[in-house]
Write a protein that holds these residues in place. Structure first.
Motif, short mmCIF file in Angstrom:
data_model
loop_
_atom_site.label_atom_id
_atom_site.label_comp_id
_atom_site.label_asym_id
_atom_site.label_seq_id
_atom_site.Cartn_x
_atom_site.Cartn_y
_atom_site.Cartn_z
N HIS A 30 -2.33 1.43 12.77
CA HIS A 30 -2.64 1.69 11.37
C HIS A 30 -3.85 1.88 11.23
N HIS A 88 1.88 4.90 1.08
CA HIS A 88 2.49 4.75 1.98
C HIS A 88 2.38 7.01 3.28
N HIS A 90 7.08 -1.38 11.48
CA HIS A 90 8.23 -0.88 9.71
C HIS A 90 9.08 -2.91 9.84
N HIS A 148 0.76 -1.16 -0.24
CA HIS A 148 -0.02 -0.35 0.04
C HIS A 148 0.75 1.24 0.04
N HIS A 208 3.93 2.47 14.05
CA HIS A 208 2.37 3.68 13.90
C HIS A 208 1.22 2.87 14.17
#
Ligand code: C2O
Ligand code: CU
Length: 496
Positions: free
Chosen positions: A480, A153, A434, A151, A478
């Motif tokens: 989501h 960012h 990540h 996806h 982070h």
């Protein structure tokens, strides 16, 4: 209205699992390691994904189409599924060129994959943004098997909200002789659409400050749901369940047949019966389910909303077969390094509402938000002009370093860490790190099985401990829920 499936039969079947063939270990204790490849990695055929706007019949046949954004393969500009599904074999080198034919910059983040940080796809942090008309080549080896997705960012509510996503299946996790009879992707994602097929605003002040803004049309695999498909009668079906929504936390269960969890966020777990499992935005669950007799249905149901919602209706077809009792063999064990939880260094990250004045006000130095300079600054941070959320009291970005705030923490590559993730808000937050997969160790409010993940739900006032071995690079940490990250609940770790 569907009722909860009785799981006792499934539990009994697992307890009475027949002996495994020689050379494999019992799935209920630990999974077998994936054998090393005999041949060197093959370079995958290069693939071009063209980020573009096109008409798609999201609302269904005979209804107005919607101007979705999708990663169509080169040359395809109309029709087709809005959600491409890519498949590759573990060990291969994936070569994908992103071509941006959108009206704004973008990039590809390979959610959940362990890869070199330069390939992680975060504009301004790991790569320059890919401007309209530009291309960017991603190339990295696939280290882990499982169910992933990709996806953008930046402006995630807008770009993901218009559908920009693709599923990536990395094969090679099924020991020989355990291949399922069918393998199906079931990706839920709602759409914010008006009756005429046009998009409604993706963000609302109400939603951004609370649980997020929900879609108006529930969708599966790129169109309005439920998904309808056929599966082989009596067969074992691998269901790759993904939550690609930006807001909704689903709680999935299976009706109509036994089902066991075989992987979480792509990584194998010792199979256990699926009662229900909550998937926040970006989370995945691989399930093996036994299809019923011909003509009957296996159903994926979301029990997380006020009324249970049927996500998929899978009708069994073909000759009925006599099968031994349902006893999933399990996948290969995860290939992620196991953290040394005892010797690990501990860090705490607290997820809260933002306190005090929004730092952006200082960055912008009183510029009106429609001032071109203000717009450039906000865009270069991938944020809105307000902060509502924070990690360790810091909202992304920080006033001191407008273009790249300092990291939330500095770690040493190769060292083991235990993170205590603390939610002090009244809302759940699916927290994602990540470039790593972590072991989920414990919660102060729930009994959890041991599993591997890249995103974990923090319930209100919950503390969850995760452990992992740090890999070099700058890595985002982070929530989501897209409005939460766009409004401040985002930061990064620097691992050197
Ligand atoms: Cu799917 Cu920064 O994440
Ligand atoms: Cu959140």
């Amino acid at each position: 209205m569907p009722t909860r499936r009785h799981v006792a039969a499934g539990l009994a079947a697992l307890a009475l699992a027949p002996a495994r063939p020689p050379g494999t270990r019992a799935a209920s204790s630990s999974l077998p390691p994936r054998p090393a490849r005999a041949t060197p990695a093959v370079r995958r055929e290069p693939l071009t994904l063209v980020a573009q706007e096109r008409d798609s019949p999201v609302l269904g046949p005979g209804r107005p189409t919607s101007r979705v954004w999708s990663y169509g393969p080169a040359g395809s500009s109309a029709g087709g599924p809005a959600l491409p599904i890519l498949r590759a074999e573990v060990g291969e080198i994936l070569d994908v060129t992103l071509e941006n034919r959108l009206s704004e910059h973008t990039s590809i983040h390979w959610h959940g994959l362990r890869l070199p940080a330069a390939m992680d796809g975060v504009p301004y942090l790991t790569q320059p943004p890919v401007l309209p008309g530009q291309r960017f080549a991603y190339s990295f080896p696939l280290l882990d098997t499982g169910t992933y997705f990709l996806h953008p960012h930046c402006n995630e509510t807008g770009q993901s909200g218009r559908g920009l996503a693709a599923v990536l299946v990395v094969t090679g996790d099924e020991p020989p002789g355990t291949e399922p009879d069918a393998d199906l992707v079931v990706a839920v994602k709602d759409w914010r659409l008006a009756a005429d097929g046009s998009f409604l605003p993706f963000e609302t002040r109400e939603g951004a400050g609370r649980a997020g803004t929900f879609g108006t049309v529930r969708g599966v695999n790129g169109t309005a749901g439920p998904l309808e498909a056929t599966v082989p009668a009596g067969g074992d079906v691998r269901l790759r369940l993904l939550n690609l929504d930006g807001t909704r936390i689903v709680q999935l269960g299976i009706e109509g047949g036994d089902a066991a969890v075989i992987a979480t966020d792509g990584h194998g777990v010792a199979p256990f019966p699926l009662d229900t499992w909550r998937l926040g935005p970006a989370m995945r669950l691989d399930v093996l389910a036994r299809a019923p007799r011909a003509g009957e249905t296996l159903r994926v149901v979301d029990y997380g909303s006020a009324e249970p919602w049927t996500v998929a209706i899978l009708t069994a077809a073909g000759p009925d077969r006599e099968r031994p009792a349902f006893a999933p063999a399990g996948l290969y064990a995860p290939s992620v390094p196991t953290a040394d939880a005892e010797g690990a260094e501990r860090r705490t990250f607290t997820f809260s509402a933002a306190a005090g004045p929004a730092p952006e006000a200082e960055i912008l130095n009183g510029l009106p938000p429609d001032d071109p300079l203000a717009r450039v600054l906000l865009d270069s941070l991938c944020v809105r002009d307000t902060s509502l959320w924070a990690i360790n009291k810091v909202a992304w970005p920080s006033a001191a370093n407008p273009v790249l705030p300092p990291p939330l923490g500095e770690l040493v590559a190769g060292r083991s860490y235990v993170f205590e993730l603390v939610n002090v808000t009244p809302h759940p937050h699916p927290i994602h790190l990540h470039g790593h997969a972590f072991q989920v160790l414990s919660s102060n409010r729930r009994t959890l099985p041991r599993f591997t993940a890249d995103t974990v739900i923090l319930n209100p006032r919950e503390r969850v401990e995760i452990a992992f071995v740090a890999a070099a690079g700058d890595w985002m940490l982070h929530c989501h829920i897209l409005e939460h990250l766009d409004f401040g609940m985002m930061g990064y770790l620097r691992v050197a």
